[in-house]
Design an enzyme around this catalytic site. Structure first.
Site, PDB file in Angstrom:
ATOM      1  CG  HIS A 105      -1.750   1.202   1.426  1.00 11.60           C
ATOM      2  ND1 HIS A 105      -3.122   1.191   1.266  1.00 11.60           N
ATOM      3  CD2 HIS A 105      -1.428   2.475   1.791  1.00 11.60           C
ATOM      4  CE1 HIS A 105      -3.597   2.415   1.504  1.00 11.60           C
ATOM      5  NE2 HIS A 105      -2.588   3.203   1.829  1.00 11.60           N
ATOM      6  CD  GLU A 106       1.654   3.371   3.768  1.00 15.67           C
ATOM      7  OE1 GLU A 106       1.654   4.417   3.107  1.00 15.67           O
ATOM      8  OE2 GLU A 106       0.738   3.090   4.574  1.00 15.67           O
ATOM      9  CE1 TYR A 120      -4.180   9.763   0.200  1.00 16.89           C
ATOM     10  CE2 TYR A 120      -4.004  11.198   2.108  1.00 16.89           C
ATOM     11  CZ  TYR A 120      -4.089   9.933   1.559  1.00 16.89           C
ATOM     12  OH  TYR A 120      -4.065   8.826   2.376  1.00 16.89           O
ATOM     13  CG  ASP A 202      -9.651   9.925   6.139  1.00 13.11           C
ATOM     14  OD1 ASP A 202      -8.410   9.965   6.070  1.00 13.11           O
ATOM     15  OD2 ASP A 202     -10.349   9.036   5.607  1.00 13.11           O
ATOM     16  CG  HIS A 207      -7.400   6.530   5.002  1.00 17.88           C
ATOM     17  ND1 HIS A 207      -6.969   7.825   5.147  1.00 17.88           N
ATOM     18  CD2 HIS A 207      -6.301   5.801   4.672  1.00 17.88           C
ATOM     19  CE1 HIS A 207      -5.665   7.889   4.919  1.00 17.88           C
ATOM     20  NE2 HIS A 207      -5.227   6.673   4.631  1.00 17.88           N
TER      21      HIS A 207
HETATM   22  N1  ASN Z   1      -1.381   4.936   6.487  1.00 20.74           N
HETATM   23  C1  ASN Z   1      -1.929   6.100   5.873  1.00 20.74           C
HETATM   24  C2  ASN Z   1      -1.895   5.963   4.359  1.00 20.74           C
HETATM   25  O1  ASN Z   1      -0.994   5.371   3.802  1.00 20.74           O
HETATM   26  C3  ASN Z   1      -1.199   7.303   6.292  1.00 20.74           C
HETATM   27  C4  ASN Z   1      -1.935   8.524   6.007  1.00 20.74           C
HETATM   28  O2  ASN Z   1      -3.135   8.579   5.880  1.00 20.74           O
HETATM   29  N2  ASN Z   1      -1.215   9.596   5.918  1.00 20.74           N
HETATM   30  O3  ASN Z   1      -2.758   6.469   3.677  1.00 20.74           O
HETATM   31 ZN    ZN Z   2      -2.684   5.191   2.072  1.00 18.73          ZN
END
Ligand code: ASN
Ligand code: ZN
Length: 287
Positions: A105-106, A120, A202, A207
């Site tokens: 994911h990252e 984003y 968020d 998310h």
């Molecule tokens: N774990 C989250 C993501 O990869 C970190 C975030 O939201 N900044 O989206």
């Molecule tokens: Zn993410």
């Protein structure tokens, strides 16, 4: 050739920290370091073998990751240069390297930034999040050699600390069902446009509403059957690279490109196009 460097922040927040394992070196004995090294390796191999992509930028970019970031740090992220993984506080979350799909994911945030720059926030941000979950999940399925039917479609299995009521961070198969816990709350993800969450939190629910495109991908992949990376994954990947995908794309414009791509790859109006149309329709997106 992959080139990984794993650093430790040693519980501070200075990046990148000190090198603990460079490419070609054997296991360090530190589980977070070795999970990050192996997870980045599996992710690199997946992108190269399946999509002929040479690392994050398709030009062999070095893959840098820092572990032991901060004190009890309950997250992982991509900072446009490298990946960062916290250890979790042990109360809500375990260490963030524990799940291969979280590593995928990252890293995929880097791929998305390189290819589509999906902004984003709001729907484009939820699509950005969903790309990371889709390819994170595919990397896990590829390593396990699981078909769409056999896969659990969970993101972050093993990440919830002992005692937390839940199975993972998110579920692509059944968004909203991953956890329900007094400490963590209930999984807030919708799986249909009827339950789209208009929120300022968020980044506009990136998310949260990612549950909708996540579930659309699951729906398309299970309709197509077999290994999800072969057809559904290729359609999504080519969509991410498509010139017509705009940084501020919404779910519908993204869906329309997946439909066009499916037609290009497999012939217009074939079963693949039908699966894409039906999959999106099942989440309330009508192409
Ligand atoms: N774990 C989250 C993501 O990869 C970190 C975030 O939201 N900044 O989206
Ligand atoms: Zn993410």
């Amino acid at each position: 050739q992959k080139q990984r460097t794993i650093y430790t922040a040693n519980h501070h927040q200075d990046l990148p920290g000190t090198v603990v394992r460079a490419e070609g070196q054997g296991p360090s004995g530190d589980v977070a370091v070795d999970e990050a090294y192996d997870g980045l390796g599996a992710t690199f191999d997946f992108y190269l073998q399946i999509f002929n992509r040479n690392s994050i930028d398709d030009s062999g970019m070095k893959m840098d990751a820092t572990v032991h970031f901060g004190e009890d740090y309950n997250n992982a992220y991509w900072n446009s240069i490298q990946m960062v993984f916290g250890d979790g506080d042990g109360r809500i979350f375990n260490r963030f390297t524990i799940a291969l799909d979280v590593i995928g994911h990252e890293l995929t945030h880097g791929v998305t930034e390189d290819e589509a720059q999906l902004q984003y926030f709001n729907q484009s941000g939820a699509l950005n999040e969903s790309m990371s979950d889709v390819f994170g999940s595919l990397i896990k399925q590829f390593v396990k050699q699981q078909t769409a039917e056999a896969a659990d479609w969970l993101i972050g299995e093993g990440l919830l600390a002992p005692g937390i009521q839940g199975v993972a961070l998110r579920s692509m198969k059944d968004p909203g069902s991953a956890f329900d816990d007094p400490l963590l709350g209930k999984d807030p993800q919708p799986k249909h446009m009827d339950h789209y969450n208009n929120t300022f939190a968020d980044n506009g629910g990136v998310h949260i509403n990612s549950g909708i495109p996540n579930h659309a991908f699951y729906q398309v992949a299970t309709r197509l059957g077999g290994f999800a990376w072969e057809k559904a994954g290729r359609i999504w990947y080519d969509t991410l690279l498509d010139q017509s995908l705009q940084p501020n794309a919404d779910f519908l414009s993204f869906a329309r490109i997946t439909f066009a791509v499916a037609g290009r790859l497999h012939g217009a109006n074939g079963p693949e196009c039908q699966a894409v149309r039906d999959g999106w329709a099942s989440v309330g997106i009508n192409i």
